[in-house]
Scaffold this motif. Structure first.
Motif, PDB file in Angstrom:
ATOM      1  N   ARG A 127       5.268  16.074  27.718  1.00 14.69           N
ATOM      2  CA  ARG A 127       4.564  16.018  29.002  1.00 14.69           C
ATOM      3  C   ARG A 127       3.229  16.755  28.969  1.00 14.69           C
ATOM      4  O   ARG A 127       2.446  16.661  29.910  1.00 14.69           O
ATOM      5  N   THR A 128       2.956  17.482  27.900  1.00 15.97           N
ATOM      6  CA  THR A 128       1.740  18.288  27.839  1.00 15.97           C
ATOM      7  C   THR A 128       0.462  17.470  28.045  1.00 15.97           C
ATOM      8  O   THR A 128      -0.400  17.886  28.818  1.00 15.97           O
ATOM      9  N   TYR A 150       1.725  27.595  27.645  1.00 13.95           N
ATOM     10  CA  TYR A 150       1.899  26.857  28.890  1.00 13.95           C
ATOM     11  C   TYR A 150       3.382  26.576  29.128  1.00 13.95           C
ATOM     12  O   TYR A 150       4.106  26.200  28.215  1.00 13.95           O
ATOM     13  N   ARG A 205       0.072  16.700  31.720  1.00 17.44           N
ATOM     14  CA  ARG A 205      -0.216  17.912  32.500  1.00 17.44           C
ATOM     15  C   ARG A 205      -1.618  18.425  32.207  1.00 17.44           C
ATOM     16  O   ARG A 205      -2.300  18.919  33.118  1.00 17.44           O
ATOM     17  N   ASP A 233      10.406  21.900  33.714  1.00 15.19           N
ATOM     18  CA  ASP A 233       9.671  20.651  33.900  1.00 15.19           C
ATOM     19  C   ASP A 233       9.561  20.232  35.356  1.00 15.19           C
ATOM     20  O   ASP A 233       8.512  19.752  35.788  1.00 15.19           O
ATOM     21  N   LEU A 241       6.833  22.265  36.976  1.00 13.36           N
ATOM     22  CA  LEU A 241       5.520  21.909  36.430  1.00 13.36           C
ATOM     23  C   LEU A 241       5.111  20.494  36.824  1.00 13.36           C
ATOM     24  O   LEU A 241       3.919  20.210  36.942  1.00 13.36           O
ATOM     25  N   ASP A 242       6.085  19.604  37.013  1.00 10.63           N
ATOM     26  CA  ASP A 242       5.757  18.272  37.517  1.00 10.63           C
ATOM     27  C   ASP A 242       5.181  18.367  38.930  1.00 10.63           C
ATOM     28  O   ASP A 242       4.239  17.654  39.280  1.00 10.63           O
ATOM     29  N   PRO A 275       1.491  21.593  38.378  1.00 13.53           N
ATOM     30  CA  PRO A 275       1.153  21.791  36.958  1.00 13.53           C
ATOM     31  C   PRO A 275       0.497  23.138  36.647  1.00 13.53           C
ATOM     32  O   PRO A 275       0.553  23.607  35.517  1.00 13.53           O
ATOM     33  N   TRP A 276      -0.093  23.786  37.643  1.00 13.53           N
ATOM     34  CA  TRP A 276      -0.753  25.081  37.418  1.00 13.53           C
ATOM     35  C   TRP A 276       0.161  26.264  37.742  1.00 13.53           C
ATOM     36  O   TRP A 276      -0.287  27.407  37.764  1.00 13.53           O
TER      37      TRP A 276
END
Length: 115
Positions: free
Chosen positions: A5-6, A83, A9, A95, A98-99, A102-103
């Motif tokens: 996913r990086t 991260y 993101r 995840d 972060l989904d 993202p920050w």
């Protein structure tokens, strides 16, 4: 954090940074400085309205700047390989969080503790 996913993101963070910088620019703020420029009462019918508007713009700018700093820190963490790691406890942020944000720099448990 899932490495697959990086790239998504990274793109989301870059897009968010551009959006925040554009919004701050529209408010007359330099995203890289801690001040806001005003056109000396231009367009305001009275001084009290001008003062009220300045206060609103300053509060909005402070909030945008805080998010921008988090986005910049998250982007730096992507580059240095940290991260997705909570800055407070060192656990994975997760995840799902972060989904959504993202920050995010803290896991949900640490965020609840610090507010």
């Amino acid at each position: 954090m899932s490495d697959r996913r990086t790239p998504e993101r990274r793109q989301a963070l870059a897009s968010q940074e551009r959006s925040l910088r554009r919004e701050m620019d529209e408010l007359g703020a330099d995203p890289d400085l801690d001040e806001v420029a005003f056109d000396a009462d231009a367009g305001f019918s009275d001084r009290s309205h001008s003062t009220e508007e300045r206060g609103r713009v300053m509060a909005t700018t402070r909030a945008l700047r805080a998010v921008l700093r988090d986005v910049e820190r998250a982007r730096a963490k992507v580059e240095d390989g940290t991260y997705g790691t909570c800055e407070r406890c060192g656990n994975d942020i997760g995840d799902e969080r972060l989904d959504a944000i993202p920050w995010a720099l803290l896991c949900i448990d640490c965020k609840k503790l610090v507010g």
